[in-house]
Design an enzyme around this catalytic site. Structure first.
Site, PDB file in Angstrom:
ATOM      1  N   VAL A 132       0.859  -1.206   0.000  1.00 15.62           N
ATOM      2  CA  VAL A 132       0.000   0.000   0.000  1.00 15.62           C
ATOM      3  C   VAL A 132       0.884   1.240   0.000  1.00 15.62           C
ATOM      4  O   VAL A 132       1.757   1.390   0.862  1.00 15.62           O
ATOM      5  CB  VAL A 132      -0.924   0.044   1.248  1.00 15.62           C
ATOM      6  CG1 VAL A 132      -1.837   1.265   1.192  1.00 15.62           C
ATOM      7  CG2 VAL A 132      -1.733  -1.237   1.377  1.00 15.62           C
ATOM      8  N   LYS A 205      -5.906  -1.816  -1.990  1.00 12.49           N
ATOM      9  CA  LYS A 205      -5.128  -1.136  -0.951  1.00 12.49           C
ATOM     10  C   LYS A 205      -6.047  -0.623   0.164  1.00 12.49           C
ATOM     11  O   LYS A 205      -5.724  -0.727   1.356  1.00 12.49           O
ATOM     12  CB  LYS A 205      -4.331   0.013  -1.587  1.00 12.49           C
ATOM     13  CG  LYS A 205      -3.273  -0.494  -2.572  1.00 12.49           C
ATOM     14  CD  LYS A 205      -2.731   0.598  -3.473  1.00 12.49           C
ATOM     15  CE  LYS A 205      -1.664   0.066  -4.431  1.00 12.49           C
ATOM     16  NZ  LYS A 205      -1.292   1.016  -5.495  1.00 12.49           N
TER      17      LYS A 205
HETATM   18  N1  HSE Z   1       0.041   0.455 -10.450  1.00 11.32           N
HETATM   19  C1  HSE Z   1       0.129   1.161  -9.206  1.00 11.32           C
HETATM   20  C2  HSE Z   1       0.001   2.641  -9.464  1.00 11.32           C
HETATM   21  C3  HSE Z   1       1.415   0.951  -8.481  1.00 11.32           C
HETATM   22  O1  HSE Z   1      -0.211   3.087 -10.594  1.00 11.32           O
HETATM   23  O2  HSE Z   1       0.079   3.382  -8.506  1.00 11.32           O
HETATM   24  C4  HSE Z   1       1.500  -0.352  -7.786  1.00 11.32           C
HETATM   25  O3  HSE Z   1       0.549  -0.468  -6.786  1.00 11.32           O
END
Ligand code: HSE
Length: 436
Positions: A132, A205
């Site tokens: 997270v 998250k």
């Molecule tokens: N793909 C996510 C983002 C990052 O764009 O923040 C990894 O959790």
């Protein structure tokens, strides 16, 4: 000096970052830990691609068993992501008595409680700081720093891809599809950005944070999710006129009616600190009864920021090993037997202010029809603006802000309004949070 051996599964961007952090900051880390963290084995299907880091001969393997069955390895890092085979690998590592560090929020959001049970039974730890907020140490804050507080609300910008897209749309007035294509070209957005732009990554998250905040099992299926694909420049412009910005916000609150956990585009006052979080950065804003509000800001993705969180977990676990204090911390933020099976509220039970954009015929009586239906549904209008004039029987945008209203009432009213022959298409609804 004592050594603690680490095995890594998944040698992608973050895995490479972990190898670099352990190489570049090894002395510093050893001084802090009083022991040496040694990367013993790295398993990946691709051991050919040059990651720009030189490794000792024999460290790389395509055979994951060389990590999972290796009696010398004390801790396993899982960085392959997704549900399987990550779940199987983590379970095997835990059952083999190895501590595990993961960045896998999707897996934890769905199967975290089950994996924590396996870890508890095996007497080992399962840490997940990087899952997270990337490099932001938010798990440590939730688990250790706020233990004296009742947490009343969390508001987070937890996906850098979405925040980058919304920031570009706001700053340049560009359309969603154009910014997404550019973000993919620049490597900010995944080739398949579905989990990001549909809000699912943010919801994974939030499910973890909400469980930590309110002492419940992880309840991903109860998190309401809307993504950013329908946000149009015109709504960003209206938001600006009202003094608001649009962010993909993760919101978790505990109130008299229970817990709500939701992810959706949200208008927030432009003077709020979360409105100033731009580009790929993440931030988490927490309201707690003793501390008051606090804000945690930083890079939510990327090789070295995420590796920083992974390695911090390794050091924490190593400290527990050296101090013989496994399970010093609960897996989430409350002792597992003290989790309450509190149900999360459905979205139609929430209430907030709403931004509504109607596409309506420009003729006498339209406003009174819309406001009559809203009034009958107990929804009070705070302001109305009409942009432009179309006296040739065409449509115009009519934008309203409501006072605090219940979502169930709003949906009831909009069903009727959208069925009127003076209304074209579906009314745009964006929730507004005025007192974060
Ligand atoms: N793909 C996510 C983002 C990052 O764009 O923040 C990894 O959790």
């Amino acid at each position: 000096m004592k050594t603690i051996n680490v095995g890594l599964i998944g040698f992608g961007t973050i895995g490479t970052g972990v190898a670099r952090v352990l190489r570049d900051n090894s002395q510093l880390i050893s001084r802090r830990l009083g022991a040496e963290l040694v990367l013993k084995k790295i398993a990946d299907l691709d051991i050919v691609t040059d990651r720009g880091i030189t490794l000792p001969a024999g460290m790389l393997t395509t055979d994951v068993n060389e990590v999972l069955d290796n009696p010398d390895i004390d801790m396993v890092i899982e960085l392959i992501g997704g549900y399987e085979p990550a779940k199987t690998f983590i379970t095997r590592a835990l059952k083999a008595g190895k501590h595990v560090v993961t960045a896998n929020k999707a897996l934890l959001a769905k199967h975290g409680d089950e994996l924590f049970q396996v870890a508890a039974k095996a007497g080992v730890d399962l840490y997940y700081e990087a899952s997270v907020g990337g490099g932001i140490p938010i798990i440590k804050v939730m688990r250790e720093s706020l233990t004296a507080n009742r947490i009343t609300a969390i508001s987070g910008i937890l996906n850098g891809t979405c925040n980058y897209i919304l920031t570009q749309m706001t700053d340049k007035g560009s359309a969603y599809d154009d910014v997404l294509a550019e973000a993919q070209k620049l490597g900010y957005a995944e080739a398949d950005p579905t989990f990001d732009v549909e809000g699912i990554d943010t919801a994974h998250k939030l499910a973890i944070l909400a469980a930590m905040a309110f002492g419940t099992p992880i309840n991903f299926d109860s998190v309401y999710v809307e993504g950013i694909a329908d946000i149009q420049p015109v709504d960003i412009e209206f938001a600006r006129e009202f003094g608001y910005k649009i962010k993909l916000l993760a919101i978790a609150k505990e109130g008299d009616g229970g817990i709500e956990a939701r992810v959706h585009p949200t208008m927030i006052p432009e003077h709020h600190m979360l409105a100033k979080i731009d580009g790929v950065f993440n931030a988490v804003y927490i309201n707690a009864d003793m501390l008051g509000p606090s804000l945690y800001y930083g890079q939510g993705a990327g090789m070295l920021p995420t590796a920083s969180a992974v390695v911090a977990d390794l050091v924490d676990i190593a400290r527990n090993m050296l101090g013989d204090s496994h399970h010093r911390l609960p897996f989430l933020a409350y002792q597992t037997p003290n989790h309450q099976q509190t149900s999360y509220q459905p979205i139609d039970a929430i209430s907030c202010n709403y931004y509504l954009r109607f596409t309506a015929r420009d003729q006498p009586g339209v406003l009174s029809k819309i406001s009559g239906i809203l009034g009958d549904a107990n929804i009070s209008i705070a302001s109305v603006i009409q942009k432009g004039r179309n006296d040739a029987g065409g449509t115009v945008a009519i934008v309203m802000q409501t006072h605090r209203a219940r979502e169930r009432d709003l949906r009831y009213a909009l069903n009727q309004i959208d069925a009127l022959d003076i209304i074209d298409g579906q009314t745009v609804v964006i929730r507004m949070e005025t007192d974060l």
